[in-house]
Design an enzyme around this catalytic site. Structure first.
Site, PDB file in Angstrom:
ATOM      1  N   LYS A 114      39.001  10.722   8.861  1.00  0.00           N
ATOM      2  CA  LYS A 114      38.246  11.920   9.256  1.00  0.00           C
ATOM      3  C   LYS A 114      38.008  11.970  10.755  1.00  0.00           C
ATOM      4  CE  LYS A 114      36.337  13.254   4.858  1.00  0.00           C
ATOM      5  NZ  LYS A 114      35.264  13.898   4.116  1.00  0.00           N
ATOM      6  N   LYS A 196      46.177  12.519  -0.805  1.00  0.00           N
ATOM      7  CA  LYS A 196      45.294  12.974  -1.884  1.00  0.00           C
ATOM      8  C   LYS A 196      45.042  14.469  -1.744  1.00  0.00           C
ATOM      9  CE  LYS A 196      40.575  12.699  -0.272  1.00  0.00           C
ATOM     10  NZ  LYS A 196      39.226  12.700  -0.748  1.00  0.00           N
ATOM     11  N   LYS A 199      40.085  19.056   0.346  1.00  0.00           N
ATOM     12  CA  LYS A 199      39.556  20.367   0.757  1.00  0.00           C
ATOM     13  C   LYS A 199      40.125  20.775   2.102  1.00  0.00           C
ATOM     14  CE  LYS A 199      34.973  19.381  -1.062  1.00  0.00           C
ATOM     15  NZ  LYS A 199      33.745  18.695  -0.670  1.00  0.00           N
TER      16      LYS A 199
HETATM   17  P1  ATP Z   1      37.895  16.165   0.238  1.00  0.00           P
HETATM   18  O1  ATP Z   1      38.642  14.973   0.751  1.00  0.00           O
HETATM   19  O2  ATP Z   1      38.692  17.046  -0.643  1.00  0.00           O
HETATM   20  O3  ATP Z   1      37.206  16.901   1.355  1.00  0.00           O
HETATM   21  P2  ATP Z   1      35.657  14.615  -0.343  1.00  0.00           P
HETATM   22  O4  ATP Z   1      35.908  13.316  -1.026  1.00  0.00           O
HETATM   23  O5  ATP Z   1      35.462  14.530   1.140  1.00  0.00           O
HETATM   24  O6  ATP Z   1      36.781  15.608  -0.716  1.00  0.00           O
HETATM   25  P3  ATP Z   1      33.436  15.496  -2.025  1.00  0.00           P
HETATM   26  O7  ATP Z   1      33.391  16.891  -2.427  1.00  0.00           O
HETATM   27  O8  ATP Z   1      32.149  14.922  -1.586  1.00  0.00           O
HETATM   28  O9  ATP Z   1      34.431  15.393  -0.848  1.00  0.00           O
HETATM   29  O10 ATP Z   1      34.023  14.622  -3.204  1.00  0.00           O
HETATM   30  C1  ATP Z   1      33.438  14.633  -4.461  1.00  0.00           C
HETATM   31  C2  ATP Z   1      34.123  13.655  -5.355  1.00  0.00           C
HETATM   32  O11 ATP Z   1      35.492  14.024  -5.557  1.00  0.00           O
HETATM   33  C3  ATP Z   1      34.135  12.204  -4.847  1.00  0.00           C
HETATM   34  O12 ATP Z   1      33.719  11.364  -5.898  1.00  0.00           O
HETATM   35  C4  ATP Z   1      35.589  11.949  -4.529  1.00  0.00           C
HETATM   36  O13 ATP Z   1      35.936  10.603  -4.744  1.00  0.00           O
HETATM   37  C5  ATP Z   1      36.305  12.858  -5.511  1.00  0.00           C
HETATM   38  N1  ATP Z   1      37.636  13.259  -5.036  1.00  0.00           N
HETATM   39  C6  ATP Z   1      37.932  13.867  -3.874  1.00  0.00           C
HETATM   40  N2  ATP Z   1      39.249  14.110  -3.789  1.00  0.00           N
HETATM   41  C7  ATP Z   1      39.809  13.622  -4.936  1.00  0.00           C
HETATM   42  C8  ATP Z   1      41.150  13.569  -5.452  1.00  0.00           C
HETATM   43  N3  ATP Z   1      42.163  14.066  -4.767  1.00  0.00           N
HETATM   44  N4  ATP Z   1      41.355  13.001  -6.666  1.00  0.00           N
HETATM   45  C9  ATP Z   1      40.324  12.510  -7.382  1.00  0.00           C
HETATM   46  N5  ATP Z   1      39.045  12.532  -6.957  1.00  0.00           N
HETATM   47  C10 ATP Z   1      38.779  13.074  -5.747  1.00  0.00           C
HETATM   48  N1  LTN Z   2      30.820  10.138   0.289  1.00  0.00           N
HETATM   49  C1  LTN Z   2      31.110  10.976  -0.831  1.00  0.00           C
HETATM   50  C2  LTN Z   2      29.980  11.865  -1.219  1.00  0.00           C
HETATM   51  C3  LTN Z   2      28.737  11.087  -1.495  1.00  0.00           C
HETATM   52  C4  LTN Z   2      28.450  10.298  -2.645  1.00  0.00           C
HETATM   53  C5  LTN Z   2      27.145   9.760  -2.430  1.00  0.00           C
HETATM   54  C6  LTN Z   2      29.166  10.002  -3.819  1.00  0.00           C
HETATM   55  C7  LTN Z   2      27.653  10.985  -0.657  1.00  0.00           C
HETATM   56  N2  LTN Z   2      26.697  10.223  -1.230  1.00  0.00           N
HETATM   57  C8  LTN Z   2      26.559   8.909  -3.366  1.00  0.00           C
HETATM   58  C9  LTN Z   2      28.547   9.126  -4.742  1.00  0.00           C
HETATM   59  C10 LTN Z   2      27.275   8.593  -4.501  1.00  0.00           C
HETATM   60  C11 LTN Z   2      32.343  11.815  -0.503  1.00  0.00           C
HETATM   61  O1  LTN Z   2      32.605  12.101   0.621  1.00  0.00           O
HETATM   62  N3  LTN Z   2      33.028  12.240  -1.482  1.00  0.00           N
END
Ligand code: ATP
Ligand code: LTN
Length: 327
Positions: A114, A196, A199
């Protein structure tokens, strides 16, 4: 008295949620509600680790609450709340940031992704973000954290911080376990199966968003990259087809063998056509439910959730302050 074990998880109100977020995390949140006491948080303080437009952040926060509800998180059984409504999250994050080591944070791969590899320009909050995540989890004395595979490393840091605090100041935190699904923990981008689904994917065809309309879904799946070969089988050495089949399996609830039997002798066109139908069918009622909650109903659910969360979080924080001699 029998105490149910506790679950905590959250998602960021940034961008639009996609089927990876749903299949990797939220689907499990819903299923685990029967057996656990659950806390599902909208982590808006995590969202500001990257620039956000203030006007849309509030709206996205409420929209994410709608998505939790439409997915089946039940406010009668689970606590749904906004992270910034419970100030203990930020307070514990400060305490834990005094226990965490620079070296441990430097090893977090999500910061590297990121922060685009440019530590000089990256925000300090983006760097310390896993500490805020640890605070979220530890405040609720959480037993289990359902997340996608990309969060495994953050969970390990959370466990290390909790163990260190317990060792240095006396038993304080429950040590949480990750709950990472066997199937669906890492849904890949449709445009590039080596990445992966995200968003923030630069390629708009990489992710299927939960609110995409039927035409858009069909188009994205039609354009999805495939592998060489023709057989439609679960095979990790053919990541594109493996990913499409995994999504099909989770959307239809079929077993792997049933999915393979269904596509025996058929080509990629059939896989894409049937997959598009399955995703569209699955999302249709979900999208109807998202529209059901007006702002007043939502406000009441989130306020009730924040009150319940505050009570538990402040008890943990009080204990922490006492142990450290700062209260
Ligand atoms: P992104 O990378 O799409 O911005 P994120 O992980 O930053 O997603 P969150 O919306 O906080 O943002 O993620 C919510 C949950 O979705 C987390 O538990 C994360 O591990 C899961 N997740 C995100 N992308 C995937 C994926 N491609 N496959 C499975 N689980 C995912
Ligand atoms: N870091 C996670 C979102 C997140 C989370 C948490 C997930 C923040 N606090 C506590 C599980 C438990 C992400 O970016 N997907």
């Amino acid at each position: 008295m029998y105490m149910r074990k506790r679950i905590f998880s959250g998602a960021q109100p940034t961008g639009q949620l996609h089927i990876g977020n749903y299949l990797g995390a939220i689907k499990n949140w819903v299923e685990l509600q029967d057996d656990y006491e659950c806390f599902y948080c909208i982590v808006n303080m995590h969202a500001i680790t990257l620039p956000q437009d203030p006007k849309t952040l509030r709206q996205k926060t409420l929209d994410l609450a709608r998505i939790y509800l439409a997915a089946g998180v039940d406010p009668e059984r689970s606590t749904i709340f906004i992270q910034s409504d419970v100030s203990a999250h930020a307070e514990l994050a400060w305490v834990l940031s005094c226990q965490a080591r620079m070296g441990e944070l430097e090893r977090m791969t999500q910061f590297k992704d990121k922060g685009k590899g440019n530590a000089e320009r990256a925000g300090v909050g983006l760097f310390t973000y896993p500490i805020l995540m640890a605070s979220d989890i530890l405040l609720y004395q959480t037993d289990l954290v359902p997340v996608g595979k990309d969060q495994k490393q953050h969970l390990e840091l959370t466990r290390d911080l909790a163990e260190r605090f317990n060792r240095d100041f006396g038993e304080t935190f429950v040590i949480p376990e990750p709950f990472i699904p066997k199937v669906g923990a890492s849904i890949a981008s449709l445009a590039d199966p080596a990445k992966k689904m995200s968003k923030s994917d630069e390629n708009a065809n990489g992710a299927i968003f939960l609110l995409d309309d039927a035409d858009t879904i069909a188009k994205k799946i039609k354009r999805a990259v495939t592998d060489s070969g023709t057989e439609i089988k679960f095979d990790e050495t053919r990541p594109a087809i493996n990913n499409l089949l995994t999504i099909y399996q989770l959307m239809t609830g079929k077993t792997q063998a049933e999915c393979e039997a269904n596509f025996e002798g058929k080509g990629y066109g059939a896989l894409k056509g049937e997959l598009a139908d399955a995703v569209i069918e699955f999302l249709r009622p979900f999208q109807e439910r998202v529209k059901q909650y007006d702002d007043a109903a939502l406000g009441a659910i989130l306020e009730k959730g924040a009150e319940a969360a505050r009570e538990i979080a402040s008890a943990t924080l009080d204990g922490v302050y006492k142990k450290m001699g700062i209260s």
